[in-house]
Design an enzyme around this catalytic site. Sequence first.
Site, PDB file in Angstrom:
ATOM      1  N   CYS A 294       9.097  -7.765  -4.090  1.00 16.84           N
ATOM      2  CA  CYS A 294       8.523  -9.093  -3.809  1.00 16.84           C
ATOM      3  C   CYS A 294       7.179  -9.262  -4.483  1.00 16.84           C
ATOM      4  CB  CYS A 294       8.274  -9.264  -2.320  1.00 16.84           C
ATOM      5  SG  CYS A 294       9.734  -9.276  -1.345  1.00 16.84           S
TER       6      CYS A 294
ATOM      7  N   CYS B 214       5.092 -19.955 -11.886  1.00 17.90           N
ATOM      8  CA  CYS B 214       4.853 -20.676 -10.627  1.00 17.90           C
ATOM      9  C   CYS B 214       3.476 -21.337 -10.686  1.00 17.90           C
ATOM     10  CB  CYS B 214       4.921 -19.703  -9.444  1.00 17.90           C
ATOM     11  SG  CYS B 214       4.699 -20.532  -7.857  1.00 17.90           S
TER      12      CYS B 214
ATOM     13  N   CYS C  29      -0.025 -12.425  -5.769  1.00 23.06           N
ATOM     14  CA  CYS C  29       1.302 -12.513  -6.396  1.00 23.06           C
ATOM     15  C   CYS C  29       1.210 -12.457  -7.922  1.00 23.06           C
ATOM     16  CB  CYS C  29       1.970 -13.803  -5.953  1.00 23.06           C
ATOM     17  SG  CYS C  29       3.529 -14.114  -6.804  1.00 23.06           S
TER      18      CYS C  29
ATOM     19  N   CYS D 118      18.230 -11.881  -5.551  1.00 22.12           N
ATOM     20  CA  CYS D 118      16.995 -12.673  -5.468  1.00 22.12           C
ATOM     21  C   CYS D 118      16.870 -13.470  -6.769  1.00 22.12           C
ATOM     22  CB  CYS D 118      15.816 -11.715  -5.280  1.00 22.12           C
ATOM     23  SG  CYS D 118      14.234 -12.543  -5.249  1.00 22.12           S
TER      24      CYS D 118
HETATM   25  N1  SAH Z   1       7.288 -19.066  -3.900  1.00 15.42           N
HETATM   26  C1  SAH Z   1       8.022 -18.710  -2.752  1.00 15.42           C
HETATM   27  C2  SAH Z   1       9.097 -17.697  -3.014  1.00 15.42           C
HETATM   28  C3  SAH Z   1       8.771 -16.615  -3.987  1.00 15.42           C
HETATM   29  S1  SAH Z   1       7.600 -15.406  -3.438  1.00 15.42           S
HETATM   30  C4  SAH Z   1       7.079 -18.234  -1.662  1.00 15.42           C
HETATM   31  O1  SAH Z   1       5.911 -17.985  -1.937  1.00 15.42           O
HETATM   32  O2  SAH Z   1       7.531 -18.131  -0.535  1.00 15.42           O
HETATM   33  C5  SAH Z   1       8.592 -14.482  -2.286  1.00 15.42           C
HETATM   34  C6  SAH Z   1       7.789 -13.718  -1.248  1.00 15.42           C
HETATM   35  O3  SAH Z   1       7.038 -12.672  -1.864  1.00 15.42           O
HETATM   36  C7  SAH Z   1       6.769 -14.577  -0.498  1.00 15.42           C
HETATM   37  O4  SAH Z   1       6.918 -14.420   0.884  1.00 15.42           O
HETATM   38  C8  SAH Z   1       5.432 -14.040  -0.970  1.00 15.42           C
HETATM   39  O5  SAH Z   1       4.456 -14.197   0.038  1.00 15.42           O
HETATM   40  C9  SAH Z   1       5.774 -12.586  -1.246  1.00 15.42           C
HETATM   41  N2  SAH Z   1       4.857 -11.905  -2.163  1.00 15.42           N
HETATM   42  C10 SAH Z   1       4.219 -12.418  -3.227  1.00 15.42           C
HETATM   43  N3  SAH Z   1       3.476 -11.475  -3.843  1.00 15.42           N
HETATM   44  C11 SAH Z   1       3.651 -10.312  -3.157  1.00 15.42           C
HETATM   45  C12 SAH Z   1       3.183  -8.969  -3.308  1.00 15.42           C
HETATM   46  N4  SAH Z   1       2.398  -8.633  -4.319  1.00 15.42           N
HETATM   47  N5  SAH Z   1       3.595  -8.060  -2.414  1.00 15.42           N
HETATM   48  C13 SAH Z   1       4.437  -8.377  -1.408  1.00 15.42           C
HETATM   49  N6  SAH Z   1       4.937  -9.623  -1.227  1.00 15.42           N
HETATM   50  C14 SAH Z   1       4.552 -10.588  -2.082  1.00 15.42           C
HETATM   51 FE1  SF4 Z   2       4.342 -18.851  -6.322  1.00 11.05          FE
HETATM   52 FE2  SF4 Z   2       3.984 -16.258  -5.915  1.00 11.05          FE
HETATM   53 FE3  SF4 Z   2       2.769 -18.008  -4.318  1.00 11.05          FE
HETATM   54 FE4  SF4 Z   2       5.437 -17.711  -4.150  1.00 11.05          FE
HETATM   55  S1  SF4 Z   2       3.877 -16.156  -3.668  1.00 11.05           S
HETATM   56  S2  SF4 Z   2       4.267 -19.634  -4.239  1.00 11.05           S
HETATM   57  S3  SF4 Z   2       5.909 -17.270  -6.321  1.00 11.05           S
HETATM   58  S4  SF4 Z   2       2.400 -17.758  -6.520  1.00 11.05           S
END
Ligand code: SAH
Ligand code: SF4
Length: 346
Positions: free
Chosen positions: A334, A115, A122, A108
């Site tokens: 994630c 971001c 997140c 990954c």
């Molecule tokens: N920015 C992109 C890719 C990085 S995040 C995006 O948002 O798709 C990768 C994945 O992690 C995304 O599907 C997001 O929804 C998930 N994610 C973010 N924070 C999380 C958390 N605390 N627990 C589980 N999944 C999470």
């Molecule tokens: Fe950015 Fe996290 Fe949202 Fe993905 S899930 S777009 S990494 S803030």
Amino acid sequence: MRDRMPQPLLGLEKFDLVRIVTAQGEPPWRASQLYGGLYRARAATLDRIRGLPAALRRALEQDFEVGQPAIEGQFRSADGTVRYLLRLADGQTIETVWMPEPGRDTLCISTQVGCPVDCKFCFTALLGLSRNLTAGEIVGQVLLAAPPQTPRLNIVMMGMGEPLLNLPQVIRATRLLADPEGLGLSPRRITLSTSGITPKIAELGREPVRPKLAVSLNASTEEMRERLMPITRKYKLAGLLEACRAYPLRPWERLSFEYVLLRGVNDSDQDARRVVRLLANLKCMVNLIAFNPGPGIDFQTPSPERVLAFQQILKRSFPCFIRKPRGRDIYAACGQLKRTQESECR
Ligand code: SAH
Ligand code: SF4
């Protein structure tokens, strides 16, 4: 002494290298040697590239360096996951996560430092954006963290950052990863995940060499998505799904949707039924991710029974998988990636 900073070679494509070696009076085929040394042999310095004439190497060293990131920290989880903290040339740090599994290894990787998209669940969001990564910094993560000769290597651009806000570098990196003369990965094994930057989805679809597309849906109504992912105010759910319907899938391809399950927020049977309706008529699959918790974010993880019940409803309409949490104990799962302070690393 040099009067300017050396430029990184990583991130350059074959035609860039041809220009550089011919400017030194060398034949164009020297570029293949250099290219193979950088991306296939993974040389960390120019003197490690076999067969490069010493005079050319010295000339190149005047202006260039390989430019691999440095491994600043390495955290190993009980489940075999390894989270790497990598330091870039300007001192910024990013994270990359290695997840080995029998028959299928996944790396990954990050596409930005931090971001700018402010998703409420997140941890990367808490950092804000420092800058985009270069193609060399994106590929450099693979060179450092994926062991060579990994036959079933999958790359997911799901680390720190929003890949579609750094599309030109992400595409250049994908070409480098997919080039048979370089890392030689099939584009079927490279996936990009986006929070839904709608206009960029069409742009991605026009690229001849592109990763597979995954979209983070995360809610079943416009209102809830707006609350969890404020970017939806700009890029509405309806428009996002329209862009998904118009996306030119390759014959072997299926869209993926990710859905983070937050207890009592978006995890009801009614939500699941709404997701089925939203995604009707799309050739797709859904990955469910139970919220990965951590300090400073107030959501809860749903019970395993709730996650299974949600999956059962979706499974009647399309393939639906539950993403196994990897490396939660080392904050590698994630959404848990967040630049670790040096004091925390040891
Ligand atoms: N920015 C992109 C890719 C990085 S995040 C995006 O948002 O798709 C990768 C994945 O992690 C995304 O599907 C997001 O929804 C998930 N994610 C973010 N924070 C999380 C958390 N605390 N627990 C589980 N999944 C999470
Ligand atoms: Fe950015 Fe996290 Fe949202 Fe993905 S899930 S777009 S990494 S803030």
